[in-house]
Design a protein around this motif. Structure first.
Motif, short mmCIF file in Angstrom:
data_model
loop_
_atom_site.label_atom_id
_atom_site.label_comp_id
_atom_site.label_asym_id
_atom_site.label_seq_id
_atom_site.Cartn_x
_atom_site.Cartn_y
_atom_site.Cartn_z
N ILE A 95 67.80 53.47 -24.56
CA ILE A 95 68.56 52.61 -23.92
C ILE A 95 67.50 51.28 -24.67
CG2 ILE A 95 70.17 50.86 -22.35
CD1 ILE A 95 70.65 54.45 -21.12
N VAL A 96 68.09 49.84 -24.94
CA VAL A 96 67.30 48.37 -24.87
C VAL A 96 68.68 48.12 -24.50
CG1 VAL A 96 67.10 46.93 -26.79
CG2 VAL A 96 66.55 49.81 -27.26
N PHE A 97 67.96 46.84 -23.24
CA PHE A 97 68.40 46.04 -22.45
C PHE A 97 67.64 45.12 -21.63
CE2 PHE A 97 66.06 49.52 -20.01
CZ PHE A 97 66.06 48.82 -18.53
N SER A 98 68.77 43.93 -21.65
CA SER A 98 67.95 42.94 -20.59
C SER A 98 68.77 42.66 -19.63
CB SER A 98 67.76 42.41 -22.24
OG SER A 98 69.03 41.30 -22.24
N GLY A 99 68.41 40.82 -19.00
CA GLY A 99 69.54 40.56 -17.67
C GLY A 99 68.55 40.11 -16.44
N PRO A 100 69.74 39.18 -15.76
CA PRO A 100 68.85 38.64 -14.14
C PRO A 100 68.44 40.21 -13.29
CG PRO A 100 71.30 38.03 -14.82
CD PRO A 100 70.61 38.38 -16.54
N ILE A 101 68.93 41.03 -13.37
CA ILE A 101 69.02 41.67 -12.51
C ILE A 101 67.97 42.76 -12.99
CG2 ILE A 101 70.61 43.60 -13.29
CD1 ILE A 101 70.11 42.60 -9.44
N PHE A 102 67.73 42.75 -14.11
CA PHE A 102 66.67 43.60 -14.27
C PHE A 102 65.61 43.00 -14.21
CE2 PHE A 102 69.97 45.32 -17.11
CZ PHE A 102 70.18 46.11 -16.29
N ASP A 103 65.65 41.14 -14.76
CA ASP A 103 64.29 41.02 -15.04
C ASP A 103 64.05 40.05 -13.58
OD1 ASP A 103 64.22 40.06 -17.30
OD2 ASP A 103 65.04 38.37 -16.49
N ALA A 104 64.60 40.17 -12.11
CA ALA A 104 64.22 40.57 -10.60
C ALA A 104 63.51 41.62 -10.51
CB ALA A 104 65.48 40.03 -9.99
N LEU A 105 64.29 42.64 -10.41
CA LEU A 105 63.85 44.41 -10.34
C LEU A 105 62.10 44.17 -11.40
CD1 LEU A 105 66.40 46.73 -11.26
CD2 LEU A 105 65.84 46.18 -8.57
N TRP A 106 61.87 44.07 -12.13
CA TRP A 106 61.07 44.49 -12.70
C TRP A 106 59.73 43.02 -12.35
CZ3 TRP A 106 59.56 47.77 -16.16
CH2 TRP A 106 58.35 47.46 -17.04
N LYS A 107 59.90 42.01 -11.72
CA LYS A 107 59.00 41.07 -11.23
C LYS A 107 58.92 41.54 -9.59
CE LYS A 107 60.73 37.62 -13.79
NZ LYS A 107 60.99 36.34 -14.27
N SER A 108 59.33 42.21 -9.09
CA SER A 108 59.37 42.81 -7.54
C SER A 108 58.56 43.44 -7.67
CB SER A 108 60.69 43.85 -6.85
OG SER A 108 60.23 44.25 -5.56
N PRO A 109 57.19 43.23 -7.18
CA PRO A 109 55.96 44.27 -6.55
C PRO A 109 56.37 45.21 -5.76
CG PRO A 109 55.92 41.66 -5.35
CD PRO A 109 57.33 41.87 -6.00
#
Length: 124
Positions: A95-109
């Motif tokens: 699955i290839v995906f994008s979006g603000p919720i994923f960006d926020a999770l990815w940046k979360s330590p």
């Protein structure tokens, strides 16, 4: 016995307020991304091995073996390579995906600290 064919699941991008599923499918091939010529997709990718032996390598990381049930999650700016480990056919769903919720999770330590590059979900 006939080999299953590779195919993309016929979807248009699914767009919501939290993100977009851009593409998904099932791939059965001998294809390998050359570890010396890693790629960057610009989106998040979740992939799971359904059959065969494969490998995964991220920039600056070790080459990790993949087998049935192993999953990989990588980010939009992550240089990576993966493919057949032994030159034989392997199968994956992705699955290839994008979006603000994923960006926020990815940046979360907390989230990043809990991630392992390869996680086995179907192993006994």
């Amino acid at each position: 016995m006939k080999e299953p064919k590779s195919h993309n699941w016929p979807i248009s991008s699914i767009i919501s307020e939290i993100g977009t599923i851009e593409h998904c499918g099932r791939l059965r091939s001998k294809t390998t991304i050359d570890p010396d010529k890693m790629r960057i997709l610009g989106s998040y990718v979740w992939m799971m091995v359904l059959d065969g032996k494969a490998f995964y390598k991220s920039e600056g990381g070790d080459t990790m073996p993949l087998s049935l049930g192993d999953c990989i999650l990588f980010g939009p700016d992550e240089r990576h390579a993966y493919g057949s480990a032994d030159g034989k056919t392997w199968e994956q769903i992705y699955i290839v995906f994008s979006g603000p919720i994923f960006d926020a999770l990815w940046k979360s330590p907390t989230f990043r600290h809990s991630l392992r590059p390869v996680a086995g979900v179907l192993r006994a």
